[in-house]
Design an enzyme around this catalytic site. Structure first.
Site, PDB file in Angstrom:
ATOM      1  N   ARG B 202       0.820  -1.211   0.000  1.00  0.00           N
ATOM      2  CA  ARG B 202       0.000   0.000   0.000  1.00  0.00           C
ATOM      3  C   ARG B 202       0.851   1.257   0.000  1.00  0.00           C
ATOM      4  O   ARG B 202       0.433   2.295   0.532  1.00  0.00           O
ATOM      5  CB  ARG B 202      -0.903   0.000   1.230  1.00  0.00           C
ATOM      6  N   GLY B 203       2.044   1.172  -0.588  1.00  0.00           N
ATOM      7  CA  GLY B 203       2.877   2.371  -0.697  1.00  0.00           C
ATOM      8  C   GLY B 203       3.185   2.960   0.663  1.00  0.00           C
ATOM      9  O   GLY B 203       3.611   2.248   1.572  1.00  0.00           O
ATOM     10  N   GLU B 204       2.941   4.246   0.825  1.00  0.00           N
ATOM     11  CA  GLU B 204       3.289   4.914   2.084  1.00  0.00           C
ATOM     12  C   GLU B 204       2.447   4.445   3.266  1.00  0.00           C
ATOM     13  O   GLU B 204       2.683   4.865   4.401  1.00  0.00           O
ATOM     14  CB  GLU B 204       3.175   6.430   1.943  1.00  0.00           C
ATOM     15  N   GLY B 206       2.095   1.146   3.936  1.00  0.00           N
ATOM     16  CA  GLY B 206       2.621  -0.112   4.418  1.00  0.00           C
ATOM     17  C   GLY B 206       2.082  -1.321   3.701  1.00  0.00           C
ATOM     18  O   GLY B 206       1.811  -1.276   2.492  1.00  0.00           O
ATOM     19  N   ASP B 234       9.957  -3.945  -5.286  1.00  0.00           N
ATOM     20  CA  ASP B 234      10.907  -5.052  -5.496  1.00  0.00           C
ATOM     21  C   ASP B 234      11.945  -5.107  -4.380  1.00  0.00           C
ATOM     22  O   ASP B 234      12.414  -6.183  -4.014  1.00  0.00           O
ATOM     23  CB  ASP B 234      11.581  -4.909  -6.866  1.00  0.00           C
TER      24      ASP B 234
END
Lengths: 305, 305
Positions: B202-204, B206, B234
């Site tokens: 979820r990107g920023e 987590g 990755d």
């Protein structure tokens, strides 16, 4: 200890992808006080119109919420109408009828003035300041706000923030308020305005809490059925402040636990329209979900600390 | 134990609000293997063109990454050009030149075929399946994908998922793949496709991990300076799989720790362009940040469990 909350009591009409309701009980002070009432005594200051039904008064009474500060004015109760799409993260406001709330000037009953915990829900920061001038010396003051006040009265809001201990806002509002895309930098700027504890609400992504010396991240509880997010933020604040007032423990440890209790309460509230889920909630369920939050987030530390 | 990764080695040109770089080292297999190399031995299968400089080969060698599977074809190396706005959550792809990657048919060297841990980075699911047919019996297989394959080859992707243990995708991709707005429901649908562990990035915000019997939420590390998110996914996968391969502990406890190590590695990677931060990273810093994740997320349980 007990909490005093100043905010709105309202009728909401809400449409989500899962259903719609008309003129149900809502308002920041309503969600906050109902949520906090699971943990401590709550006194409420707000205003309703002549159309506010006895049924809602009885419900709030049943939660042991002190309503001596609930003014009843000639006219209609504040009415908000909104709609959510499938992502449920942001409401689209369709109608706002302030009605009696438009001329709301909070009068704090004498019996409330020595409140130890005070929550200033989202109202005009100038009124929040008036409330502060009417109370004696609360041990913990928390406040909320919204994008409308950030853009229309930023200086009044900053004056309030400088006087509160805990500031609770949404992620987007933190960015808007500080003109800072990076949330950690935005948080540092807000702390520099004089607030000791900053709680940033991120909807389905949970909460980040910042102090001068620590950061705490709490997830939202992953639910299969999020029905209506209306009131989630105030329900969070109610559980958070309610637990703090109950224990009186405002250490880092106590505040972190309070954030989880707030998150627990919000996670229940979104499971149904209006306050329907809180109306049938039992304390045993709150503790069970607290334990589920622990299971959700736990991982082992490294050997050797 | 050791890991085999099959994916891309590329040149990236990236623009963020904080700067720009041209033709720097990138690619899913590059980020993955560099990140994993802090924990275990890694063998890489990918393809580059005649323009791939010795300097990058030497860097990968310096990380002890086995490059016998790095094919060199006539033509140019895969080149991606992208741009990020202030929110940094989503890249805007400006140019994609597949070049030699267009005709990539992964050939797994005989020496790699008994790999115990296999990571299928984001490539055509039909190629991912070809890789599976060339390896013996890995103990743990994980795979990634992207929106392009979800929309163009959903059936091939489902066939791969049915054969892997761990599936790692973005939040938006999970929703797209299942046509389900609620992430918990989306996760249940993906688990039903036959994967044992689902990791949703979820990107920023987590990571959420779902299994049949548990959910784990890990935040992203709140950073004041997020410089370039390219390769974060990755790099996460590399730290995650690298730690799993290092310990061999695929219990719930071990997988949760691996997710934190993955999150640690991703948090470093976004601090600079390309692999610059990983190039100067020391293992001591990894453990320090793991401890910071513990401090970030810890709260006390309830008395009596």
């Amino acid at each position: 200890m007990g909490i005093l909350v100043v905010g709105s009591v309202a009728f909401d009409s809400v449409e989500t992808p899962f259903g719609r309701v008309e003129n149900v009980l809502g308002g920041s002070a309503t969600y906050f006080s109902t949520s906090a009432s699971f943990f401590t005594d709550v006194s409420l200051v707000a205003v309703v119109g002549e159309d506010f039904p006895q049924e809602h008064v009885e419900f709030l009474n049943s939660r042991n919420i002190d309503l001596r500060g609930l003014a009843r004015e000639g006219g209609k109760t504040f009415h908000w109408k909104g709609k959510y799409g499938y992502d449920l993260n942001e409401a689209q406001t369709l109608e706002t009828h302030l009605n009696v709330f438009e001329s709301f000037r909070p009068q704090i009953p004498a019996a409330y003035r020595d409140a130890e915990f005070l929550f200033l829900a989202n109202i005009d920061p100038e009124l929040q300041m008036e409330v502060l001038s009417q109370v004696e010396k609360p041990r913990v003051i928390a406040c909320d706000t919204m994008n409308f006040w950030i853009s229309s009265k930023p200086e009044a809001l900053k004056a309030v923030i400088a006087k509160v201990d805990i500031f609770i806002i949404n992620e987007g509002e933190a960015r808007q308020f500080t003109q800072e895309a990076n949330l950690t930098k935005a948080a540092r700027k807000i702390l520099a305005m004089g607030v000791k504890t900053l709680v940033i609400k991120r909807g389905e992504y949970g909460v980040l809490m910042f102090t001068d010396h620590s950061v705490f991240a709490a997830p939202a509880f992953p639910l299969e059925d999020v029905f209506d997010p209306t009131g989630a933020g105030d329900t969070f604040a109610g559980g958070f402040m309610g637990y703090l007032a109950n224990t009186g423990d405002t250490s880092e440890t106590g505040i972190r636990q309070a954030i989880i209790f707030g998150s627990v309460m919000a996670s229940f509230n979104v499971e149904d329209f209006s306050l329907n889920r809180l109306k049938r909630l039992e304390y045993r369920e709150i503790e069970d979900r607290y334990r589920s939050f622990k299971a959700l987030t736990h991982f082992e530390g490294l050997a050797g600390g």
